[in-house]
Design an enzyme around this catalytic site. Structure first.
Site, short mmCIF file in Angstrom:
data_model
loop_
_atom_site.label_atom_id
_atom_site.label_comp_id
_atom_site.label_asym_id
_atom_site.label_seq_id
_atom_site.Cartn_x
_atom_site.Cartn_y
_atom_site.Cartn_z
CE LYS A 36 -3.89 0.39 1.79
NZ LYS A 36 -5.18 0.46 2.57
CG ASP B 222 -12.56 2.34 6.62
OD1 ASP B 222 -13.87 2.85 6.76
OD2 ASP B 222 -11.80 2.45 5.58
#
Length: 962
Positions: free
Chosen positions: A125, A216
């Site tokens: 990422k 999240d």
């Protein structure tokens, strides 16, 4: 007073700053035209600067083209792009391979490790350029997040910051579909959806124990692999609970991180405290979407404006009301428990939700097990309070408030009475147990005897008291009966447990009725300990099955338990039914979280498959039984040793010898860690390991293990289980000694085993096995006539037990015995009766090699040395080329011996010597020094070495006579 564009007036004076009031006020401001909002804000917040500042910030964000929920908090000018040049780029010790996707603040790439001496694929990422202060916090969180090791959490391996200022994280690469898509593509039912959701809850609960919140959670961050394992991604946005407790820059930076508005909790939107209940809210929204097939609300406009609007509105309808007729699950399956669970998880106030993911998961398990769920306790009064708060003006005008309050009082009173009954029951049980210990304490007349009272004796005392007491409190009595029956089960005392189970069934029938799930559960529990009385167990299970059938219960955990009990009851009587019941139980219970019942069903499925002759197919369910047992009950647990032992034994007979030895040793370790009451399991485990080592052509290692078995086995005993275990120890020792080259000692053990088996199992398989060991030792010792007599008895027993045709092992022993007596034609006739071998698996390959050696022996004994040599050579080549070659060294040694003897008969002394030397070298590696096979090979080798000398002397004598 505030007036909107249509002339409607609202009273916006605020004397409290609770979150609900802020949301309601903001909703009203957003309903005004933008040009009127500032003036209205000033009037509404007069004298309340903190409230004005808070609303001004939220209003500014909501009015923007995109809110903070829609954009990254970091500089996107340096954000990585998925262009054609990016593949091949090096980030830390990794090289990017291909682009996988993007989020609001990052690009995700598949990458491979190019440093460190090993290859590894990861998901990288790349986070957009971050300021220096945030880099330090990301580094600290990365170290803690990397310590999260859980099967349901994608691992974070590494991370850092590139020279350009791009933060990067290397995570475990998980291949799968997101949670919603996976369920949709497979048409998953409610049980399977809840099972996957429980996996997610377990992962989140683990993170919560490490003081980490995800922040999240949503279906897109949950991938499900092809084998149905849910993996939670993106803990890179998590925040430690104790991070920046005083607020400041660090705390502010965490509040600016991206969120998903559809799943964000109210406290995330208005700057409140983020904690474990925040993740519970997101889990509730995820569960809502998973069950209803849609989100609880529709999104319109900018992300923040939409989120604030839905916070200010009424709570969403329960999933059962919005699920479509053709939705993922029927509405009737959601009404009640699941609606209440979702509602509690999504309550606006954090303190009114489940405290953490573990509590949410426990309530779902209660629902799956047909137990009362905690979410429904007080849910009606909670909903009533919320309704009154939202609509008190209208209710006051029409007088409905009084009716609602009356209903609320009745509901609260009912809840209170129910809680009181539960408390009274718990207090009664506690009082019973305390009194049980008190009456057997040092206060009684004989305090020394009291202190010597064992747990088993206390259990008997308590069970006797239950039989005669508590008749005035039948619910309490039933709970105690079940408790004491379970305690007896822990002690493996079925006889003592039975009368308690019987009384529990009768009381359950009286309290709950003849068509209740409670009665079905008690019937199954009694049947499980009545397997010695097959007919009685069948009757109990038939009644329980009828109850479930009438209730339309086809796929519950209780149905799965019934099938496991049925499979167990038929285990030694009807193999086909055992396999069918166990397989159906596996299908049902696999839709629920891992359990001891599922582990038992898998074991029964594996064993029944193995006994059906499909040994290789049995390994997979047995391996899964071990995994499920560990997932359900931890490691170690009372059943795990048995599961490992069964797996290892099956792997051994499936010719997976290395895996067999490893798993059997694991079983032994678990058995050793258990109490002395499991000594029998330890002896059985060692006996199975000894056999597995012998099967793997490691006879000397097997002998060492067999000697431990022989020493640990129970001595003479009237206990049938002890008798059978002693016989097993003797036959195991005999087999290992024969294969290791000590047939004389093996014969002693085999004779003792036969003697005991004639009493313990006359005419049974235990006696036939002991007779085979005796015959094998006699053949090795050259006592062919005695061996044939034993084999005759063994064959008669096997025929009576239903054996179809001659047994390969017995016939090959008989051939050797007949050849030793010079009866070649009889040996050939007997061998010709064997049926052809079918299949190409490891077992078939091994049997063909054994027959090839027998055919070579028969050819050599019949005077066909060339044919014998050819057959023996072919056997050597086939064994060496086989994948099983490491376990066929004894077979190769025997074939080389036959080929060497054939070469000698053909006059090739040099060739014979080379073959016999190779055979002798293998035998010395495998056998004990005194092995008859070593002696036999040495004698043949000496004969081959003397042959040239004898030929020379004979030639000299002939020349002299001339």
């Amino acid at each position: 007073m505030l007036v909107n564009g249509r002339g409607r007036a609202w009273n916006l004076s605020m004397t409290q700053t609770d979150a609900h009031g802020v949301h309601a006020l903001l909703e009203q401001l957003l309903a005004l035209p933008p040009t009127q909002r500032q003036a209205a804000l000033t009037r509404a917040c007069e004298g309340q600067p903190e409230l004005r500042e808070r609303l001004q910030r939220l209003l500014a964000l909501a009015e923007g083209g995109d809110g903070f929920l829609d954009r990254s908090p970091f500089d996107h000018s340096a954000s990585p792009t998925a262009d054609a040049e990016a593949p091949g780029r090096v980030v830390g010790p990794y090289r990017l391979l291909r682009w996988l996707g993007a989020g609001g603040m990052a690009q995700v790439w598949l990458a491979e490790r190019i440093a460190g001496g090993f290859r590894q694929q990861v998901a990288i990422k790349l986070i957009a350029q971050v300021p220096d202060p945030v880099q330090g916090r990301l580094s600290a969180e990365r170290d803690i997040l990397a310590s999260l090791v859980h099967p349901g959490i994608a691992r974070l391996y590494d991370g850092g910051v590139t020279d350009e200022g791009l933060a990067w994280m290397a995570m475990e690469y998980v291949q799968g579909q997101d949670l919603a898509s996976w369920c949709q593509s497979r048409g998953s039912g409610v049980a399977e959806r809840l099972g996957l959701f429980l996996q997610v809850c377990d992962a989140v609960a683990y993170a919560h124990t490490r003081l980490v919140v995800h922040r999240d959670i949503k279906p897109a961050n949950i991938l499900v692999t092809d084998d149905g394992q849910a993996r939670l991604l993106d803990f890179g946005l998590a925040r430690l609970l104790d991070d920046a407790p005083g607020g400041g820059a660090a705390a502010a930076s965490t509040r600016t991180l991206q969120l998903s508005p559809s799943y964000a909790a109210p406290e995330q939107l208005d700057g409140g405290l983020v904690g474990t209940a925040t993740d519970v809210y997101a889990l509730g929204v995820t569960l809502y979407e998973l069950l209803a097939g849609r989100l609880p609300w529709a999104l319109e406009g900018s992300a923040l404006a939409t989120a604030v609007r839905r916070l200010a509105a009424a709570e969403p309808p329960p999933p059962s009301r919005v699920v479509a007729a053709d939705g993922p699950v029927p509405a009737r399956a959601l009404r009640g428990d699941l609606d209440a669970i979702v509602a509690r998880a999504m309550r606006p106030a954090p303190e009114q939700r489940y405290p953490d993911a573990r509590a949410l998961a426990e309530d779902i398990r209660r629902h799956l097990e047909h137990r009362p769920v905690l979410a429904r306790a007080g849910a009606r009064s909670y909903q009533l309070r919320r309704y009154v708060r939202r609509h008190w003006r209208g209710l006051a005008l029409v007088g409905v408030a009084f009716l609602a309050l009356g209903i609320g009082l009745v509901t609260l009173a009912w809840q209170e009475r129910r809680a009181q009954r539960e408390a009274q029951r718990a207090a009664a049980m506690q009082g019973f147990m305390v009194d049980l210990f008190r009456t057997n304490s040092s206060r009684q007349a004989d305090p020394v005897r009291a202190r010597q009272t064992t747990a088993r004796e206390l259990l008997d005392i308590g069970a006797a008291r239950i039989q005669t007491e508590l008749d005035q409190a039948p619910e309490n009595k039933l709970a105690l009966l079940r408790l004491f029956a379970n305690l007896y089960d822990e002690f493996a005392l079925s006889g003592e447990q039975l009368p308690i189970r019987q009384q529990a069934v009768a009381l359950s029938r009286q309290l709950h009725g003849s068509d209740s799930l409670e009665l079905a559960n008690d019937l199954i529990a009694q049947a499980r300990i009545t397997i010695d009385d097959h007919a009685q167990a069948e009757a109990l299970l038939a009644e329980a099955r009828a109850i479930l059938d009438r209730r339309g219960d086809r796929h519950s955990i209780l149905r799965g338990r019934l099938l496991v009990a049925s499979a167990t009851n038929n285990y030694t009587r009807d193999l086909n039914r055992t396999l069918a019941d166990a397989s159906q139980a596996v299908t049902i219970l696999s839709a629920y979280p891992p359990s001891s019942e599922l582990a038992r069903a898998l074991q029964l499925q594996g064993v029944a498959t193995a006994y059906s002759g499909k040994t290789a197919e049995a390994v997979a369910p047995l391996r899964r039984s071990v995994q499920v047992s560990i997932q359900a009950d931890g490691d170690p647990n009372p059943s795990l040793a048995g599961y490992y032992i069964q797996l290892g034994e099956t792997e051994s007979y499936a010719y997976e010898h290395a895996a067999a030895a490893a798993d059997l040793r694991r079983g032994i370790q678990r058995a050793q860690a258990s109490t002395a009451e499991n000594d029998f399991a330890l002896v059985r485990a060692r006996a199975t390991l000894a056999v597995a080592l012998v099967n793997a052509d490691r006879a000397r290692e097997g002998l060492a293990e067999a000697e431990r078995v022989r020493a640990a086995a129970p001595k003479a005993s009237d206990n049938p289980e002890a008798q059978f275990l002693l016989i097993q120890a003797l036959t195991t020792s005999s087999r290992a000694k024969v294969r290791a080259g000590d047939p004389a000692s093996a014969l002693v053990d085999a004779q003792q085993a036969v003697h005991r088996a004639r009493t313990a199992d006359p005419g049974g398989s235990v006696l036939t096995t002991a007779l085979q060991r005796q015959a094998e030792a006699l053949v090795e010792l050259g006592r062919a006539n005695d061996a044939r007599q034993v084999l005759d008895e063994c064959d008669r027993l096997m025929q009576a037990l239903g054996s179809a045709g001659p047994n390969d092992f017995n016939m090959l022993l008989r051939v050797r015995a007949l050849l030793a007596q010079g009866q070649v034609e009889q040996a050939q006739a007997g061998y010709a009766r064997l049926k052809p071998i079918e299949g190409d698996g490891p077992k078939a390959q091994t049997r063909r090699l054994q027959r090839a050696l027998a055919e070579a022996e028969l050819a050599l004994a019949g005077g066909h040395a060339a044919d014998a040599a050819r057959r023996a050579q072919a056997a050597v080549e086939a064994a060496r080329a086989s994948a099983l070659a490491p376990y066929l060294r004894s077979t190769i040694a025997d074939a080389l011996l036959i080929e060497g003897r054939a070469a000698l008969a053909l006059g090739d002394a040099d060739g014979a010597a080379r073959l016999l030397e190779a055979s002798l070298a293998l035998r010395r590696e495998l056998d004990l020094p005194q092995s008859p096979r070593i002696v036999q090979t040495q004698q043949a080798l000496a004969q081959a070495r003397r042959a040239p000398q004898a030929a020379g002397i004979k030639a000299g004598r002939t020349a002299g006579r001339r």
